[in-house]
Design a protein around this motif. Structure first.
Motif, PDB file in Angstrom:
ATOM      1  N   ILE A 140      -8.322  -0.883  11.318  1.00 20.17           N
ATOM      2  CA  ILE A 140      -7.396  -1.595  10.452  1.00 20.17           C
ATOM      3  C   ILE A 140      -6.005  -1.526  11.084  1.00 20.17           C
ATOM      4  O   ILE A 140      -5.508  -0.443  11.388  1.00 20.17           O
ATOM      5  CB  ILE A 140      -7.364  -0.976   9.039  1.00 20.17           C
ATOM      6  N   ARG A 141      -5.375  -2.647  11.286  1.00 23.02           N
ATOM      7  CA  ARG A 141      -4.067  -2.675  11.947  1.00 23.02           C
ATOM      8  C   ARG A 141      -2.940  -2.502  10.934  1.00 23.02           C
ATOM      9  O   ARG A 141      -2.936  -3.135   9.882  1.00 23.02           O
ATOM     10  CB  ARG A 141      -3.888  -3.993  12.695  1.00 23.02           C
ATOM     11  N   ARG A 142      -1.980  -1.643  11.268  1.00 21.21           N
ATOM     12  CA  ARG A 142      -0.835  -1.433  10.380  1.00 21.21           C
ATOM     13  C   ARG A 142      -0.122  -2.743  10.043  1.00 21.21           C
ATOM     14  O   ARG A 142       0.264  -2.993   8.898  1.00 21.21           O
ATOM     15  CB  ARG A 142       0.173  -0.474  11.017  1.00 21.21           C
ATOM     16  N   GLU A 143       0.049  -3.574  11.057  1.00 23.14           N
ATOM     17  CA  GLU A 143       0.848  -4.780  10.865  1.00 23.14           C
ATOM     18  C   GLU A 143       0.191  -5.802   9.944  1.00 23.14           C
ATOM     19  O   GLU A 143       0.843  -6.741   9.479  1.00 23.14           O
ATOM     20  CB  GLU A 143       1.173  -5.438  12.218  1.00 23.14           C
ATOM     21  N   ASP A 144      -1.100  -5.636   9.673  1.00 19.59           N
ATOM     22  CA  ASP A 144      -1.772  -6.546   8.737  1.00 19.59           C
ATOM     23  C   ASP A 144      -1.424  -6.246   7.283  1.00 19.59           C
ATOM     24  O   ASP A 144      -1.744  -7.039   6.399  1.00 19.59           O
ATOM     25  CB  ASP A 144      -3.292  -6.463   8.916  1.00 19.59           C
ATOM     26  N   ASP A 145      -0.826  -5.095   7.051  1.00 19.41           N
ATOM     27  CA  ASP A 145      -0.421  -4.701   5.695  1.00 19.41           C
ATOM     28  C   ASP A 145      -1.610  -4.703   4.738  1.00 19.41           C
ATOM     29  O   ASP A 145      -1.518  -5.168   3.602  1.00 19.41           O
ATOM     30  CB  ASP A 145       0.684  -5.626   5.177  1.00 19.41           C
ATOM     31  N   ARG A 146      -2.715  -4.141   5.194  1.00 25.91           N
ATOM     32  CA  ARG A 146      -3.919  -4.078   4.357  1.00 25.91           C
ATOM     33  C   ARG A 146      -4.098  -2.699   3.720  1.00 25.91           C
ATOM     34  O   ARG A 146      -4.874  -2.565   2.769  1.00 25.91           O
ATOM     35  CB  ARG A 146      -5.155  -4.417   5.192  1.00 25.91           C
ATOM     36  N   ILE A 147      -3.416  -1.682   4.232  1.00 27.31           N
ATOM     37  CA  ILE A 147      -3.554  -0.325   3.703  1.00 27.31           C
ATOM     38  C   ILE A 147      -2.320   0.029   2.896  1.00 27.31           C
ATOM     39  O   ILE A 147      -1.186  -0.127   3.365  1.00 27.31           O
ATOM     40  CB  ILE A 147      -3.722   0.713   4.835  1.00 27.31           C
ATOM     41  N   GLY A 148      -2.525   0.493   1.678  1.00 27.12           N
ATOM     42  CA  GLY A 148      -1.435   0.954   0.835  1.00 27.12           C
ATOM     43  C   GLY A 148      -1.781   2.291   0.207  1.00 27.12           C
ATOM     44  O   GLY A 148      -2.912   2.507  -0.221  1.00 27.12           O
ATOM     45  N   VAL A 149      -0.813   3.186   0.179  1.00 28.66           N
ATOM     46  CA  VAL A 149      -1.016   4.514  -0.396  1.00 28.66           C
ATOM     47  C   VAL A 149      -0.479   4.534  -1.828  1.00 28.66           C
ATOM     48  O   VAL A 149       0.586   3.985  -2.107  1.00 28.66           O
ATOM     49  CB  VAL A 149      -0.320   5.600   0.455  1.00 28.66           C
ATOM     50  N   ILE A 150      -1.237   5.159  -2.713  1.00 21.85           N
ATOM     51  CA  ILE A 150      -0.793   5.362  -4.093  1.00 21.85           C
ATOM     52  C   ILE A 150      -0.546   6.851  -4.301  1.00 21.85           C
ATOM     53  O   ILE A 150      -1.471   7.667  -4.153  1.00 21.85           O
ATOM     54  CB  ILE A 150      -1.846   4.875  -5.104  1.00 21.85           C
ATOM     55  N   ALA A 151       0.686   7.215  -4.590  1.00 18.12           N
ATOM     56  CA  ALA A 151       0.996   8.599  -4.968  1.00 18.12           C
ATOM     57  C   ALA A 151       0.530   8.774  -6.411  1.00 18.12           C
ATOM     58  O   ALA A 151       1.105   8.199  -7.334  1.00 18.12           O
ATOM     59  CB  ALA A 151       2.487   8.862  -4.830  1.00 18.12           C
ATOM     60  N   ASN A 152      -0.520   9.543  -6.592  1.00 15.76           N
ATOM     61  CA  ASN A 152      -1.221   9.572  -7.877  1.00 15.76           C
ATOM     62  C   ASN A 152      -1.009  10.893  -8.628  1.00 15.76           C
ATOM     63  O   ASN A 152      -0.916  11.956  -8.019  1.00 15.76           O
ATOM     64  CB  ASN A 152      -2.723   9.343  -7.639  1.00 15.76           C
ATOM     65  N   ARG A 153      -0.932  10.781  -9.950  1.00 17.81           N
ATOM     66  CA  ARG A 153      -0.775  11.925 -10.849  1.00 17.81           C
ATOM     67  C   ARG A 153       0.419  12.791 -10.455  1.00 17.81           C
ATOM     68  O   ARG A 153       0.323  14.019 -10.386  1.00 17.81           O
ATOM     69  CB  ARG A 153      -2.042  12.785 -10.862  1.00 17.81           C
ATOM     70  N   VAL A 154       1.514  12.129 -10.205  1.00 19.17           N
ATOM     71  CA  VAL A 154       2.684  12.875  -9.736  1.00 19.17           C
ATOM     72  C   VAL A 154       3.564  13.313 -10.903  1.00 19.17           C
ATOM     73  O   VAL A 154       3.583  12.687 -11.961  1.00 19.17           O
ATOM     74  CB  VAL A 154       3.530  12.033  -8.753  1.00 19.17           C
TER      75      VAL A 154
END
Length: 233
Positions: A135-149
């Protein structure tokens, strides 16, 4: 049709909570979502079965089940006019399995909890998505969710600093709220709760929904939250 994969090999990161609430969100907006449950625990499947006839419909596929009488492709087929496929992946997914699970994924969501163990697991997950699943960073397909913070804590600060080093956008920060527990017990999502109860939770989904609506390959400069001053531990 948009395919959204929710993935983190670390158990307990909140994959199912994210998946079912996404399905709830799309259903309440008159879309036709499908939940594809690859987790042998079948939590997404049980959640859908709790839903009442009057609630917006959500189709579910028990992808963790195997039926020798049919082909795998037939088992995983989705209804016509499906708008979104949300894939709830199992825990302990190995790197070599990621290419198949992320195949044709428009977006990949990686929820991570604010703890040292979870941060380390998230690091491995991102590495495998980039190096093994290609998965390429520049495709903007990966997103992180900071969960239960819980903001204003040392662990939250540590999590944000770590996420800033990945070069992967933080697409949502989800607070530690009992509304998610109550909603799951009732077979609903926070978007289906009364607004005076869940307004703060619903608001936190707005950046995530906005990111999901962006086409791939249109990444803007990443904006990450600045860790607040520590108020407690």
């Amino acid at each position: 049709m948009q395919r959204i994969v929710v993935m983190n090999p670390k158990g307990g990161s909140g994959k199912t909570t994210i998946a079912i609430n996404l399905a709830s969100y799309f259903a309440t907006r008159q879309h036709s979502p499908v939940l594809m449950d690859f987790d042998p625990q079948g939590s997404s499947l049980r959640w859908v079965k709790k839903r009442q006839p009057g609630q917006p419909p959500i189709h579910v596929i028990a992808a963790f089940e195997r039926d020798s009488r049919t082909t795998r492709a037939f088992q995983l087929r989705v209804p016509e006019k499906t708008s979104h496929v949300i894939v709830d992946t199992p825990a302990a997914v190995e790197g070599r399995e990621m290419p198949e699970l992320t195949k044709d994924a428009d977006k990949i969501l990686v929820p991570v909890l604010p703890s040292d163990i979870d941060i380390h697991a998230c690091s491995r997950c991102i590495r495998d998505l980039l190096l093994v699943a290609k998965i390429r960073r520049e495709d903007d397909r990966i997103g992180v969710i900071a969960n239960r913070v819980r903001r204003n804590t040392i662990t939250y600060q540590t999590l944000i600093r770590f996420l800033q080093t990945l070069g992967i956008p933080i697409v949502a920060t989800i607070r530690d709220s009992q509304n998610y527990v109550r909603a799951a017990e009732l077979g609903i999502g926070v978007h289906e709760m009364k607004s005076y109860l869940a307004a703060e939770d619903v608001e936190q989904w707005e950046p995530l929904v906005a990111w999901l609506s962006k086409p791939t390959g249109t990444r803007a400069p990443t904006e990450t939250p600045t860790p607040p001053a520590v108020a407690n531990v």
